[in-house]
Write a protein that holds these residues in place. Sequence first.
Motif, short mmCIF file in Angstrom:
data_model
loop_
_atom_site.label_atom_id
_atom_site.label_comp_id
_atom_site.label_asym_id
_atom_site.label_seq_id
_atom_site.Cartn_x
_atom_site.Cartn_y
_atom_site.Cartn_z
N MET A 202 69.00 17.36 25.44
CA MET A 202 68.41 16.79 26.64
C MET A 202 67.08 17.46 26.99
SD MET A 202 71.73 16.17 29.02
CE MET A 202 70.82 15.12 30.10
N LEU A 203 67.02 18.78 26.83
CA LEU A 203 65.78 19.49 27.12
C LEU A 203 64.67 19.07 26.15
CD1 LEU A 203 67.25 23.02 27.84
CD2 LEU A 203 66.11 21.53 29.50
N GLU A 204 65.02 18.91 24.88
CA GLU A 204 64.03 18.43 23.90
C GLU A 204 63.49 17.06 24.29
OE1 GLU A 204 64.02 19.81 19.41
OE2 GLU A 204 65.86 18.74 19.93
N LYS A 205 64.40 16.19 24.70
CA LYS A 205 64.00 14.83 25.04
C LYS A 205 63.14 14.79 26.29
CE LYS A 205 66.04 10.29 26.00
NZ LYS A 205 67.31 9.52 26.15
N LYS A 206 63.49 15.60 27.30
CA LYS A 206 62.78 15.56 28.58
C LYS A 206 61.42 16.26 28.53
CE LYS A 206 65.85 13.41 31.11
NZ LYS A 206 65.55 12.12 31.76
N ILE A 207 61.38 17.43 27.88
CA ILE A 207 60.16 18.25 27.94
C ILE A 207 59.25 18.05 26.74
CG2 ILE A 207 59.31 20.62 28.22
CD1 ILE A 207 62.05 21.36 29.31
N LYS A 208 59.86 17.72 25.59
CA LYS A 208 59.13 17.59 24.33
C LYS A 208 58.35 18.88 24.01
CE LYS A 208 58.77 12.57 24.28
NZ LYS A 208 59.92 12.42 25.17
N PRO A 209 59.04 20.02 23.95
CA PRO A 209 58.37 21.30 23.68
C PRO A 209 58.17 21.51 22.19
CG PRO A 209 60.69 21.68 24.01
CD PRO A 209 60.49 20.20 24.15
N GLY A 211 59.35 24.19 20.88
CA GLY A 211 60.65 24.75 20.53
C GLY A 211 61.51 24.94 21.76
N VAL A 212 62.82 24.86 21.59
CA VAL A 212 63.76 25.11 22.67
C VAL A 212 64.93 25.90 22.12
CG1 VAL A 212 65.03 22.94 22.36
CG2 VAL A 212 65.04 24.07 24.59
N ALA A 213 65.43 26.83 22.92
CA ALA A 213 66.57 27.65 22.52
C ALA A 213 67.55 27.73 23.68
CB ALA A 213 66.11 29.06 22.12
N VAL A 214 68.84 27.67 23.36
CA VAL A 214 69.89 27.80 24.37
C VAL A 214 70.92 28.80 23.86
CG1 VAL A 214 71.69 26.64 25.70
CG2 VAL A 214 69.58 25.41 25.15
N VAL A 215 71.24 29.80 24.68
CA VAL A 215 72.28 30.77 24.35
C VAL A 215 73.30 30.76 25.48
CG1 VAL A 215 72.84 33.22 24.03
CG2 VAL A 215 70.81 32.25 22.94
N MET A 235 83.01 34.06 23.87
CA MET A 235 82.30 33.28 22.87
C MET A 235 80.82 33.29 23.20
SD MET A 235 82.54 29.26 21.73
CE MET A 235 83.77 29.43 20.44
N ILE A 236 80.02 33.62 22.21
CA ILE A 236 78.56 33.56 22.36
C ILE A 236 78.03 32.65 21.26
CG2 ILE A 236 76.40 34.86 22.39
CD1 ILE A 236 78.04 37.36 23.08
N ASN A 237 77.32 31.63 21.65
CA ASN A 237 76.72 30.78 20.61
C ASN A 237 75.34 30.32 21.05
OD1 ASN A 237 78.03 29.14 22.54
ND2 ASN A 237 78.05 27.41 21.13
N SER A 238 74.56 29.90 20.07
CA SER A 238 73.16 29.56 20.33
C SER A 238 72.77 28.32 19.57
CB SER A 238 72.25 30.73 19.92
OG SER A 238 72.30 30.92 18.52
N VAL A 239 71.75 27.67 20.13
CA VAL A 239 71.12 26.53 19.46
C VAL A 239 69.63 26.81 19.44
CG1 VAL A 239 70.65 24.06 19.56
CG2 VAL A 239 72.89 24.92 20.25
N MET A 240 69.04 26.77 18.27
CA MET A 240 67.61 27.00 18.11
C MET A 240 66.96 25.74 17.54
SD MET A 240 67.20 30.21 19.02
CE MET A 240 68.39 31.51 19.45
N ARG A 241 65.91 25.28 18.18
CA ARG A 241 65.23 24.08 17.73
C ARG A 241 63.73 24.34 17.58
NH1 ARG A 241 68.52 19.77 19.65
NH2 ARG A 241 70.62 20.27 18.92
N GLY A 242 63.12 23.60 16.67
CA GLY A 242 61.68 23.67 16.50
C GLY A 242 61.20 25.05 16.14
N ALA A 243 60.24 25.57 16.90
CA ALA A 243 59.62 26.86 16.60
C ALA A 243 60.62 28.01 16.62
CB ALA A 243 58.50 27.13 17.61
N PHE A 244 61.65 27.91 17.45
CA PHE A 244 62.66 28.98 17.50
C PHE A 244 63.46 29.05 16.20
CE2 PHE A 244 61.86 28.33 22.01
CZ PHE A 244 61.86 29.61 22.50
N LEU A 245 63.61 27.93 15.55
CA LEU A 245 64.34 27.90 14.28
C LEU A 245 63.45 28.35 13.12
CD1 LEU A 245 67.03 27.11 12.91
CD2 LEU A 245 66.10 24.79 12.66
N LYS A 246 62.18 27.97 13.17
CA LYS A 246 61.27 28.24 12.05
C LYS A 246 60.61 29.62 12.12
CE LYS A 246 60.16 23.31 11.77
NZ LYS A 246 59.08 22.30 11.99
N ASP A 247 60.37 30.10 13.32
CA ASP A 247 59.62 31.35 13.50
C ASP A 247 60.58 32.48 13.87
OD1 ASP A 247 57.98 33.44 14.30
OD2 ASP A 247 56.55 32.15 15.35
#
Length: 261
Positions: A202-209, A211-215, A235-247
């Motif tokens: 949802m954050l990717e869709k709304k903001i179009k950054p 990169g986005v990361a959620v922990v 439980m600790i889990n994360s989602v990394m998208r865009g620049a957070f995944l590549k960099d």
Amino acid sequence: MSTPKKAIQKMPVKKIVSKLPIKKSAVHSRDAAKEEGGLPLSVVIRRRIEAQKARFHANDNISAFIKPGELEGLVDEVAEKMQAVLESLVIDTDNDHNTQNTSRRVAKMYVQEVFNGRYVDQPTLTKFPNVSRLNELMIIGPITVRSACSHHLCPIMGRIWIGVLPSKASALIGLSKYSRLTEWVMCRPQIQEEAVVELADMLEKKIKPVGVAVVMDADHFCMQWRGVKDRDSKMINSVMRGAFLKDSNLRREFLALIDRK
């Protein structure tokens, strides 16, 4: 004229519940259901969803299929069925003053609070143009979250951190909107792994950054309250998208900064 107590004790569960006070909006909802064949309101809503071939899993939002006033009707229906659950658990709700209104309290809690993210529209997110052309890391959190495990409906209590790397063309949203959107996603029965993915989507869709990361870091009462009764497991889990995944450097910076909080 009030019904004698002994007569109420002998009544079936449905008759007892029918004597509870009902709000006018709930009456309108029940009348609407009767117009559709006298079916329970939940069945009427379910049929609307099925007619559109839409999904209505525990973690789905079904607000598009609910008409004004029907949430009160759902509270009535859930209260009636919860009263039957209490009766099946052999709890004397007639004479136990602590549980006399428990069925309605639980129904209101589920529909209006802890599962409310299923039944109401997504909160409005006012977006602002990135006039200053910001492109530096932003971190929001920790945001306190409350959810429920869809396996046992036990509480999930924890915190969420959100990292955003905007582009010069990205939209910006107010700080409080991150909390409101997070609460809307979390107020449903679900599993943590899917919840953080939905929030990131949802954050990717709304903001179009860029990169986005959620922990998310949470306690699961389905482990602490029942089963193995392990008080310390999280439980600790994360989602990394865009620049957070590549960099990897950006990812390390984000994780190091939230570790300080």
